[in-house]
Design a protein around this motif. Structure first.
Motif, PDB file in Angstrom:
ATOM      1  N   PRO A  28       0.736  -1.374  -0.006  1.00 44.11           N
ATOM      2  CA  PRO A  28       0.019  -0.077   0.040  1.00 44.11           C
ATOM      3  C   PRO A  28       0.876   1.040   0.084  1.00 44.11           C
ATOM      4  O   PRO A  28       1.920   1.213   0.525  1.00 44.11           O
ATOM      5  CB  PRO A  28      -0.845   0.042   1.320  1.00 44.11           C
ATOM      6  N   LEU A  29       0.351   2.248  -0.717  1.00 48.02           N
ATOM      7  CA  LEU A  29       1.167   3.441  -0.683  1.00 48.02           C
ATOM      8  C   LEU A  29       0.411   4.541   0.566  1.00 48.02           C
ATOM      9  O   LEU A  29      -0.735   5.156   0.171  1.00 48.02           O
ATOM     10  CB  LEU A  29       1.098   4.338  -2.047  1.00 48.02           C
ATOM     11  N   ASN A  30       0.818   4.565   1.467  1.00 45.39           N
ATOM     12  CA  ASN A  30      -0.031   5.152   2.786  1.00 45.39           C
ATOM     13  C   ASN A  30       1.414   6.026   3.282  1.00 45.39           C
ATOM     14  O   ASN A  30       2.491   6.060   2.873  1.00 45.39           O
ATOM     15  CB  ASN A  30      -0.397   4.445   3.766  1.00 45.39           C
ATOM     16  N   ALA A  31       0.907   6.849   4.344  1.00 47.85           N
ATOM     17  CA  ALA A  31       1.967   7.722   5.057  1.00 47.85           C
ATOM     18  C   ALA A  31       3.265   6.993   5.534  1.00 47.85           C
ATOM     19  O   ALA A  31       4.458   7.372   5.500  1.00 47.85           O
ATOM     20  CB  ALA A  31       1.356   8.442   5.927  1.00 47.85           C
ATOM     21  N   ASP A  32       3.027   5.851   6.041  1.00 49.84           N
ATOM     22  CA  ASP A  32       4.048   5.115   6.614  1.00 49.84           C
ATOM     23  C   ASP A  32       5.066   4.608   5.499  1.00 49.84           C
ATOM     24  O   ASP A  32       6.223   4.789   5.316  1.00 49.84           O
ATOM     25  CB  ASP A  32       3.744   3.641   7.334  1.00 49.84           C
ATOM     26  N   THR A  33       4.465   4.000   4.357  1.00 50.56           N
ATOM     27  CA  THR A  33       5.452   3.558   3.285  1.00 50.56           C
ATOM     28  C   THR A  33       6.030   4.500   2.511  1.00 50.56           C
ATOM     29  O   THR A  33       7.036   4.559   1.956  1.00 50.56           O
ATOM     30  CB  THR A  33       4.676   2.413   2.280  1.00 50.56           C
ATOM     31  N   ALA A  34       5.217   5.801   2.581  1.00 50.81           N
ATOM     32  CA  ALA A  34       5.802   7.020   1.812  1.00 50.81           C
ATOM     33  C   ALA A  34       7.144   7.451   2.678  1.00 50.81           C
ATOM     34  O   ALA A  34       8.107   7.844   1.945  1.00 50.81           O
ATOM     35  CB  ALA A  34       4.866   8.124   1.564  1.00 50.81           C
TER      36      ALA A  34
END
Length: 188
Positions: A28-34
């Motif tokens: 997933p592209l979310n705040a954590d992975t970003a």
């Protein structure tokens, strides 16, 4: 979502065992992975798996990497040597994606398009926060109680240009300057 399917190599090893079947196919592209991608841009390498080079004083960053890695299906291990701390992820497929879209070495690093062109300001800001956690700092502007200045050091011209664009998309100003180092004395 970041699709990793094109980076999975399938086949058989020398003992006839299949590989590639259980690889993580997307994250997933979310705040954590970003944030993780931003930290990778600052402190990461992927040859062949993903590795972050941190200082032993940066255990908070290492713990956050481990937590995010677990949330996207990878494990992380720490190895310290002197004052350096390596955080290794069992993430060869993700490493291939990172090398392709961010760069192979510090001089080639750039902001990946999935971040640079993302419509959500929180995703773009999370990437910046990860980058700053690795290669930057934030301080209050002298003479000001509220304004902050964020500095990021990089040897990549492409990353510096992309970062100015990223800041502008978030409504922030930015500038580039070249810092020249004087002669360095090593030893006595």
């Amino acid at each position: 979502e970041i699709n990793l399917r094109g980076f999975i190599k399938k086949g058989f090893d020398s003992k006839g065992r299949a590989f590639g079947n259980r690889a993580v196919k997307s994250i997933p592209l979310n705040a954590d992975t970003a944030w993780l991608i931003g930290l990778y841009t600052a402190e990461g390498s992927s040859s062949p798996s993903v590795k972050f080079s941190l200082g032993t004083h940066e255990l908070d960053l290492a713990d956050r990497v481990k937590t995010i890695a677990k949330s996207i299906g990878y494990s992380a291990s720490f190895a310290s040597r002197g004052r350096s701390l390596a955080v290794n992820l069992g993430a060869v497929v993700l490493g291939r994606w990172l090398r392709t879209f961010i760069g192979k070495n510090a001089h080639e690093k750039r902001v990946p398009d999935v971040i640079l062109r993302h419509s959500d300001q929180r995703i773009r800001q999370a990437f910046i926060n990860g980058l700053v956690a690795g290669d930057g700092y934030t301080r209050k502007r002298s003479g000001s109680q509220q304004q902050q200045v964020t500095m990021v050091g990089t040897v990549s011209k492409a990353l510096a240009q992309d970062l100015v664009v990223l800041l502008a998309q978030n409504g922030l100003g930015g500038s580039r300057s070249v810092m020249r180092r004087g002669p360095r004395w090593i030893g006595t």
